[in-house]
Design a protein around this motif. Sequence first.
Motif, PDB file in Angstrom:
ATOM      1  N   ASN A 302     -39.309 -19.585 -24.993  1.00  0.00           N
ATOM      2  CA  ASN A 302     -38.143 -19.447 -24.127  1.00  0.00           C
ATOM      3  C   ASN A 302     -36.874 -19.450 -24.985  1.00  0.00           C
ATOM      4  N   VAL A 303     -35.733 -19.263 -24.328  1.00  0.00           N
ATOM      5  CA  VAL A 303     -34.465 -19.131 -25.062  1.00  0.00           C
ATOM      6  C   VAL A 303     -34.142 -20.391 -25.870  1.00  0.00           C
ATOM      7  N   GLU A 304     -34.369 -21.563 -25.259  1.00  0.00           N
ATOM      8  CA  GLU A 304     -34.074 -22.832 -25.965  1.00  0.00           C
ATOM      9  C   GLU A 304     -34.863 -22.918 -27.269  1.00  0.00           C
ATOM     10  N   GLN A 305     -36.153 -22.573 -27.205  1.00  0.00           N
ATOM     11  CA  GLN A 305     -36.988 -22.623 -28.416  1.00  0.00           C
ATOM     12  C   GLN A 305     -36.482 -21.641 -29.469  1.00  0.00           C
ATOM     13  N   CYS A 306     -36.092 -20.444 -29.009  1.00  0.00           N
ATOM     14  CA  CYS A 306     -35.596 -19.433 -29.956  1.00  0.00           C
ATOM     15  C   CYS A 306     -34.331 -19.917 -30.674  1.00  0.00           C
ATOM     16  N   LEU A 307     -33.411 -20.513 -29.908  1.00  0.00           N
ATOM     17  CA  LEU A 307     -32.154 -20.985 -30.514  1.00  0.00           C
ATOM     18  C   LEU A 307     -32.391 -22.081 -31.543  1.00  0.00           C
ATOM     19  N   ALA A 308     -33.455 -22.870 -31.325  1.00  0.00           N
ATOM     20  CA  ALA A 308     -33.743 -23.984 -32.233  1.00  0.00           C
ATOM     21  C   ALA A 308     -34.585 -23.543 -33.438  1.00  0.00           C
ATOM     22  N   HIS A 309     -34.919 -22.245 -33.516  1.00  0.00           N
ATOM     23  CA  HIS A 309     -35.742 -21.733 -34.623  1.00  0.00           C
ATOM     24  C   HIS A 309     -34.954 -21.804 -35.935  1.00  0.00           C
ATOM     25  N   PRO A 310     -35.645 -22.040 -37.060  1.00  0.00           N
ATOM     26  CA  PRO A 310     -34.957 -22.133 -38.356  1.00  0.00           C
ATOM     27  C   PRO A 310     -34.088 -20.914 -38.703  1.00  0.00           C
ATOM     28  N   TYR A 311     -34.387 -19.774 -38.122  1.00  0.00           N
ATOM     29  CA  TYR A 311     -33.590 -18.577 -38.410  1.00  0.00           C
ATOM     30  C   TYR A 311     -32.112 -18.806 -38.084  1.00  0.00           C
ATOM     31  N   PHE A 312     -31.843 -19.656 -37.096  1.00  0.00           N
ATOM     32  CA  PHE A 312     -30.451 -19.905 -36.677  1.00  0.00           C
ATOM     33  C   PHE A 312     -29.924 -21.249 -37.187  1.00  0.00           C
ATOM     34  N   GLN A 313     -30.534 -21.793 -38.232  1.00  0.00           N
ATOM     35  CA  GLN A 313     -30.154 -23.163 -38.626  1.00  0.00           C
ATOM     36  C   GLN A 313     -28.676 -23.299 -38.977  1.00  0.00           C
ATOM     37  N   ASP A 314     -28.059 -22.219 -39.477  1.00  0.00           N
ATOM     38  CA  ASP A 314     -26.633 -22.319 -39.829  1.00  0.00           C
ATOM     39  C   ASP A 314     -25.714 -22.124 -38.623  1.00  0.00           C
ATOM     40  N   LEU A 315     -26.272 -21.655 -37.507  1.00  0.00           N
ATOM     41  CA  LEU A 315     -25.446 -21.336 -36.338  1.00  0.00           C
ATOM     42  C   LEU A 315     -25.704 -22.271 -35.163  1.00  0.00           C
ATOM     43  N   HIS A 316     -26.946 -22.695 -35.034  1.00  0.00           N
ATOM     44  CA  HIS A 316     -27.357 -23.446 -33.845  1.00  0.00           C
ATOM     45  C   HIS A 316     -26.708 -24.833 -33.792  1.00  0.00           C
ATOM     46  N   ASN A 317     -26.077 -25.108 -32.658  1.00  0.00           N
ATOM     47  CA  ASN A 317     -25.540 -26.441 -32.414  1.00  0.00           C
ATOM     48  C   ASN A 317     -25.591 -26.643 -30.908  1.00  0.00           C
ATOM     49  N   ALA A 318     -26.521 -27.450 -30.463  1.00  0.00           N
ATOM     50  CA  ALA A 318     -26.767 -27.616 -29.020  1.00  0.00           C
ATOM     51  C   ALA A 318     -25.491 -28.011 -28.271  1.00  0.00           C
ATOM     52  N   ASP A 319     -24.584 -28.740 -28.931  1.00  0.00           N
ATOM     53  CA  ASP A 319     -23.346 -29.172 -28.263  1.00  0.00           C
ATOM     54  C   ASP A 319     -22.399 -28.005 -27.997  1.00  0.00           C
ATOM     55  N   GLU A 320     -22.602 -26.904 -28.725  1.00  0.00           N
ATOM     56  CA  GLU A 320     -21.712 -25.745 -28.556  1.00  0.00           C
ATOM     57  C   GLU A 320     -22.433 -24.576 -27.895  1.00  0.00           C
ATOM     58  N   GLU A 321     -23.488 -24.903 -27.161  1.00  0.00           N
ATOM     59  CA  GLU A 321     -24.230 -23.871 -26.430  1.00  0.00           C
ATOM     60  C   GLU A 321     -24.231 -24.254 -24.948  1.00  0.00           C
ATOM     61  N   PRO A 322     -23.125 -23.956 -24.272  1.00  0.00           N
ATOM     62  CA  PRO A 322     -22.944 -24.472 -22.904  1.00  0.00           C
ATOM     63  C   PRO A 322     -23.946 -23.892 -21.914  1.00  0.00           C
ATOM     64  N   VAL A 323     -24.233 -24.692 -20.901  1.00  0.00           N
ATOM     65  CA  VAL A 323     -25.055 -24.221 -19.785  1.00  0.00           C
ATOM     66  C   VAL A 323     -24.177 -24.227 -18.531  1.00  0.00           C
ATOM     67  N   ALA A 324     -24.649 -23.561 -17.497  1.00  0.00           N
ATOM     68  CA  ALA A 324     -23.854 -23.453 -16.259  1.00  0.00           C
ATOM     69  C   ALA A 324     -23.780 -24.803 -15.567  1.00  0.00           C
ATOM     70  N   SER A 325     -22.650 -25.068 -14.922  1.00  0.00           N
ATOM     71  CA  SER A 325     -22.476 -26.365 -14.246  1.00  0.00           C
ATOM     72  C   SER A 325     -23.314 -26.449 -12.986  1.00  0.00           C
ATOM     73  N   GLU A 326     -23.687 -25.281 -12.428  1.00  0.00           N
ATOM     74  CA  GLU A 326     -24.525 -25.259 -11.226  1.00  0.00           C
ATOM     75  C   GLU A 326     -25.234 -23.916 -11.177  1.00  0.00           C
ATOM     76  N   PRO A 327     -26.318 -23.830 -10.413  1.00  0.00           N
ATOM     77  CA  PRO A 327     -26.985 -22.536 -10.307  1.00  0.00           C
ATOM     78  C   PRO A 327     -26.145 -21.556  -9.500  1.00  0.00           C
ATOM     79  N   PHE A 328     -26.299 -20.290  -9.807  1.00  0.00           N
ATOM     80  CA  PHE A 328     -25.625 -19.242  -9.034  1.00  0.00           C
ATOM     81  C   PHE A 328     -26.227 -19.215  -7.636  1.00  0.00           C
ATOM     82  N   ASP A 329     -25.367 -19.061  -6.640  1.00  0.00           N
ATOM     83  CA  ASP A 329     -25.825 -19.056  -5.250  1.00  0.00           C
ATOM     84  C   ASP A 329     -26.172 -17.624  -4.823  1.00  0.00           C
TER      85      ASP A 329
END
Length: 357
Positions: A302-329
């Motif tokens: 899934n996307v979370e696993q991909c972002l945490a892959h070593p390929y993105f080690q210089d870019l990935h920072n979970a604190d700077e990868e925002p998620v939506a405050s609520e689901p779209f209605d």
Amino acid sequence: MEERTPAGKTKFSAGGTTFIVDDRFSYIKKIGQGAYGVVVAANDSKAGGKVGIKKIPNAFEDLIDAKRILREIKLLGFFDHENIISLLDVQLPPSRTGYNDIYIVTDLMETDLHRVVYSRQDLSDDHIQYFMYQVLRGLLYMHSANVIHRDLKPSNLLVNKNCDLKICDLGLARGYDRETENLTEYVVTRWYRAPEVILNSSMYTKQIDVWSCGCVFAELIGRAPLFPGDDYLDQVQRVIGVLGTPTADDMHFIGNPAARRFISKLPKREKMKWSTLYPKANPVALDLLDKMLVFNPEKRWNVEQCLAHPYFQDLHNADEEPVASEPFDWSFDNFEPTKEILQSMVYEEALKFHPQR
């Protein structure tokens, strides 16, 4: 006699299409033409800066297309993320119903990934890494809002000279926990379709976007599409030609017995090594590609696993990868469209940007 331009409006022509928009906008140049309309670059004197204006002429001729446009306006109005195109304005139609054209104003982006891939521009591994990171970062937000894009491809990924990337074209997006009668209606340009979509499985998850992402990733690495199928049978054969024949276990998600029989009758294929296909590529990139292009959606990352892959080690920072405050209605989406209902709903969206009217 030519019609007079209404007060407070300006008129210009681009590629044979006449635009009539608020006079805060001044025309710079035409930048694109798609299935739905013409896009121009314009200066916005009110906000200061450049914007993109898309005119969709005769928007209500096809009710299904019109509903897609409404869905895109609603989604873009809801999303607030650096890697998703921003909706800046919907021009207020002259009346609640009875009009034909829709004008959508967004961020101005210079080009798209399709043009970049087929340009002579050198694409380093750093470029590819940054592009893919931004796509996944935007998708993380989208998926957290309960939205699947369903039509990710290089031409739907807009970029600027400084390599900033924004996802666009959300007219085919859907919620993934809704009971939809016909999720399959025209999803994703064939070359980027996940096996479960081609094989008409009812198992649609967020992982269909990860597959499309993997196809874009491979296209950036190889500067050519990975699975350019001529039709859906050819598409399946091309996928199996690279990934190898799926095991019986990896085919259980295919509800269609004819599709399973078709695959079992194909000559047995071994999985190709990614390093054979892309000998010059960064091996860490190929390791991630291997996790994204998995036949069985249950085993695909899934996307979370991909972002945490070593390929993105210089870019990935979970604190700077925002998620939506609520689901779209998605509740608005459940109606039988008529021209008047759609015109009125688009008018309501435009009013959000023009509350003084």
